[in-house]
Design an enzyme around this catalytic site. Structure first.
Site, PDB file in Angstrom:
ATOM      1  N   CYS A  82       0.837  -1.197   0.000  1.00 26.18           N
ATOM      2  CA  CYS A  82       0.000   0.000   0.000  1.00 26.18           C
ATOM      3  C   CYS A  82       0.879   1.257   0.000  1.00 26.18           C
ATOM      4  O   CYS A  82       1.633   1.469  -0.936  1.00 26.18           O
ATOM      5  CB  CYS A  82      -0.998  -0.034   1.154  1.00 26.18           C
ATOM      6  SG  CYS A  82      -2.346   1.175   0.943  1.00 26.18           S
ATOM      7  N   HIS A 185      -3.857  -4.562  -0.310  1.00 27.65           N
ATOM      8  CA  HIS A 185      -3.452  -5.146   0.967  1.00 27.65           C
ATOM      9  C   HIS A 185      -3.570  -6.670   0.883  1.00 27.65           C
ATOM     10  O   HIS A 185      -4.663  -7.209   1.031  1.00 27.65           O
ATOM     11  CB  HIS A 185      -4.347  -4.639   2.097  1.00 27.65           C
ATOM     12  CG  HIS A 185      -4.084  -3.242   2.528  1.00 27.65           C
ATOM     13  ND1 HIS A 185      -3.137  -2.929   3.472  1.00 27.65           N
ATOM     14  CD2 HIS A 185      -4.634  -2.064   2.138  1.00 27.65           C
ATOM     15  CE1 HIS A 185      -3.117  -1.618   3.660  1.00 27.65           C
ATOM     16  NE2 HIS A 185      -4.015  -1.072   2.856  1.00 27.65           N
ATOM     17  N   GLU A 187      -2.720  -8.801   3.070  1.00 30.59           N
ATOM     18  CA  GLU A 187      -3.121  -9.325   4.378  1.00 30.59           C
ATOM     19  C   GLU A 187      -4.618  -9.195   4.615  1.00 30.59           C
ATOM     20  O   GLU A 187      -5.152  -9.815   5.550  1.00 30.59           O
ATOM     21  CB  GLU A 187      -2.331  -8.635   5.497  1.00 30.59           C
ATOM     22  CG  GLU A 187      -2.772  -7.237   5.865  1.00 30.59           C
ATOM     23  CD  GLU A 187      -2.279  -6.143   4.925  1.00 30.59           C
ATOM     24  OE1 GLU A 187      -2.493  -4.966   5.248  1.00 30.59           O
ATOM     25  OE2 GLU A 187      -1.673  -6.479   3.873  1.00 30.59           O
TER      26      GLU A 187
END
Length: 212
Positions: A82, A185, A187
């Site tokens: 990001c 992202h 994650e």
């Protein structure tokens, strides 16, 4: 062989979620600002949420700029996530503007999305431009979770790994070995994001074996 991944803590990242995701895929993870711990890592992750100028001030104050360059020269892979991906570039126009790490040529600009809400928040399919160990096993296109108002505009087309569209096409993944970056992202991107983090962990483990 489990790769040791250092997630750089400069006060502007969702560190716990990234740490948990890397642990889930089998990496040995340290969230740290300690230079010795970063030098001991097989892979480095530069996360980030917030404004580019503030992030670069923090990165420089902690000496991470020089340390990242040092580790890259040693062949250690670095993954920017990001805002962390944006910091890899020369500069950004965000707020008052700021110089970046200069690891990839190009400038970060506000999304060109007339009539759409900024920031972009949500799932957006990423189209891969080419094959890469980072994207191994991922579908084409691949839905990933984005939260951003800016995106990089690489000066070299060959640095672009993946693109997505929000109003207009933007760059969502970059690669110039051993530098990698994702605007999305991983994650927060469910099983596909975890697969990408597992791929990066394998890249780090492979680099370690080659250096041994």
């Amino acid at each position: 062989m489990s790769a040791r991944v250092a997630i750089l803590d400069y006060g502007m990242g969702n560190l716990r979620s990234a740490e948990k995701a890397f642990e889930h895929v089998g990496a040995t993870v340290t969230v740290t600002r300690d230079h010795d711990a970063i030098r001991a890592a097989d892979g480095i992750v530069l996360p980030g949420v917030g404004a580019f100028p503030n992030a670069m001030r923090a990165v420089r104050e902690l000496g991470f700029d020089a340390l990242i360059s040092e580790r890259l020269e040693q062949g250690v892979p670095v993954l920017g996530i990001c805002l962390g991906m944006q910091l890899l570039f020369d500069s950004s126009s965000e707020h008052e503007g700021a110089e970046g790490l200069g690891l990839l040529p190009g400038r970060v600009e506000r999304l060109d999305a007339p009539g759409l809400k900024i920031p972009e928040i949500g799932w957006n399919p990423v189209s891969w431009r080419r094959q890469s160990p980072l994207a191994e096993g991922l579908p084409e296109p691949c839905p990933m979770y984005h939260v951003h108002s800016y995106s990089p505009r690489p000066a070299r087309e060959e640095d672009v790994l993946g693109t997505a569209t929000y109003g207009s096409e933007f760059v969502s993944a970059v690669e110039r070995v051993p530098v990698y970056g994702t605007q999305f992202h991983p994650e927060k991107s469910s099983e596909h994001g975890l697969r990408l983090l597992a791929n990066f962990t394998r890249i780090a483990a492979s680099a370690l074996r080659q250096a041994a």
